[in-house]
Design an enzyme around this catalytic site. Structure first.
Site, PDB file in Angstrom:
ATOM      1  CB  SER A  70     -10.922   0.779  -9.150  1.00 51.30           C
ATOM      2  OG  SER A  70      -9.705   0.321  -8.592  1.00 51.30           O
ATOM      3  CB  SER A  76      -8.897  -2.813  -4.730  1.00 49.29           C
ATOM      4  OG  SER A  76      -8.612  -2.803  -6.108  1.00 49.29           O
ATOM      5  CD  GLU A 134      -0.112  -1.580   0.361  1.00 53.94           C
ATOM      6  OE1 GLU A 134      -0.732  -1.964  -0.661  1.00 53.94           O
ATOM      7  OE2 GLU A 134      -0.360  -1.987   1.482  1.00 53.94           O
ATOM      8  CG  ASP A 193      -5.458  -3.480  -6.170  1.00 55.21           C
ATOM      9  OD1 ASP A 193      -4.741  -3.918  -5.251  1.00 55.21           O
ATOM     10  OD2 ASP A 193      -5.612  -2.267  -6.397  1.00 55.21           O
ATOM     11  CB  THR A 215       6.208  -4.729  -3.910  1.00 59.05           C
ATOM     12  OG1 THR A 215       4.993  -5.295  -3.393  1.00 59.05           O
ATOM     13  CG2 THR A 215       7.010  -4.152  -2.755  1.00 59.05           C
TER      14      THR A 215
END
Length: 392
Positions: free
Chosen positions: A135, A133, A42, A179, A44
């Site tokens: 988006s 995610s 996370e 993502d 990273t």
């Protein structure tokens, strides 16, 4: 998949929204893009590190007909909201969901790709502000619709980069590639190990006898654009300080835990904690891949626990609700590991669970979580899925 979400039902919805499409109903196309859950790694990705996400079978779909008028107009089926823009006219960012569509069009056009106008409807089974995610999913689904028949000719990794460009350069969120990569390149049955510096990646099959369960806290993810960008700037400040003594450091990817500990006095305390999370999380990603491939699920559980503690204590992006959800989950026999997933401050946890323990996990969450938080959770068993594309 619920019936209103099937391709035929979406075609009917487009005809209802745009009656002129009725004679051309058989020409309506449907594209989809999955959400993603990050198993570990996370924050990273924008530090050139390692991540281990998986595409999941909660997704966004767009049913559309191409047009010749260079206008893109979409109707959200959940709200009935209609909005659109002209492909050949610059559109300022408006702070709405359509920014992700317009930003994708901008980024694709910037790359010299040919776009089509369209009329369409948007449907989603992805909860918003959950850290799954949505988006990136609207970006990928929009890309497949805007490119129409040309989408399959674009390399999936490059398409992910274009959608990341939309989010960075148009929407203004300086996120990494994870993502969009996961949702474009997803492989059913597997997580995806990505080196965010070299762009090398490979599928990591999940071992048999392991289910994925997403637990939504009922608290919307609240790590907004400003806080996300603050975390990124803090990491960049740590790199700048460390590079004064070692010019070979270009990102936190280049820093070992031992080297960071030795340089602790050169960093502001908050910068040191941010860097410590990133450096240790990169190590945990590699260890998790090895543990999954070796079937060492006990080690996976320990790595999940360490990751959540680091996100809570060093990166400061957890929340009381996320912490409560993790604590409830790990107390259930058969839960292999639990941690927050996504950017933070609300949203969801990801849980690796033995199939015969999913019911017990559901019961424990429904019984204990509302009493601790006053919120209503959502229990979302999910499966890994293939990346974005056309629906037959």
């Amino acid at each position: 998949m619920s019936e209103p979400f099937e391709a035929g039902a979406l075609a009917d919805a487009l005809v209802d929204a745009e009656p002129w499409t009725a004679p051309r109903r058989e020409e309506i196309r449907v594209v989809r893009a999955p959400g993603r859950v990050n198993l570990i790694g996370e924050h990273t990705d924008y530090n050139e590190g390692f991540v281990l996400p998986a595409a999941i079978d909660l997704e966004i779909r767009i049913a559309y007909l191409p047009t010749d008028d260079r206008r893109v107009e979409l109707v959200r089926l959940d709200t009935g909201q209609r909005d659109g823009f002209e492909l050949d006219t610059p559109r300022p960012r408006a702070g709405t969901w359509l920014d992700y569509v317009a930003g994708t069009a901008w980024a694709l056009a910037e790359a010299g790709l040919q776009l089509t106008g369209l009329r369409g409807v948007v449907a989603s089974t992805l909860p918003t502000s959950a850290g799954l995610s949505s988006s990136a999913a609207i970006e990928l689904a929009s890309a497949w619709a805007l490119l129409d028949d040309r989408a399959a000719e674009v390399d999936r990794f490059e398409l992910a980069r274009r959608c990341q460009r939309a989010e960075n350069g148009y929407v203004g969120v300086m996120g990494g590639l994870m993502d969009q990569f996961a949702e474009s390149c997803g492989v059913a049955g597997s997580a995806l190990f990505l080196d965010c510096r070299s762009s090398a990646w490979r599928a990591v099959p999940l071992p048999p006898g392991v289910d994925l369960v997403v637990l939504h806290t009922g608290s919307p993810r609240q790590l907004g654009r400003s806080e996300y960008n603050v975390r990124r700037s803090q990491c960049e400040a740590a790199v700048a300080a460390l590079a004064r003594d070692d010019p070979g450091i270009h990102s936190l990817r280049d820093v070992t835990p031992m080297a960071l500990a030795a340089e602790a006095g050169t960093l502001e305390p908050v910068e040191f904690r941010r860097a410590r999370h990133i450096v240790s999380e990169n190590d945990r990603v590699g260890a998790t891949v090895r543990a999954l491939e070796g079937g060492d699920l006990a080690a996976v559980g320990e790595l999940f626990a360490a990751s959540h503690a680091s996100l809570r204590d060093d990166y400061d992006v957890s929340s009381p609700e996320l912490d409560a959800m993790v604590e409830i989950a790990v107390a259930v026999p058969g839960v292999i590991g639990a941690r927050m997933t996504g950017a933070g401050f609300g949203g969801c946890t990801v849980n690796l669970v033995r199939p015969d323990a999913v019911g017990a996990l559901r019961a424990a969450v429904l019984d204990r979580y509302p009493a601790r938080t006053g919120l209503t959770p959502m229990i979302l068993p999910v499966r890994t899925a293939f990346g974005a594309g056309r629906v037959a």
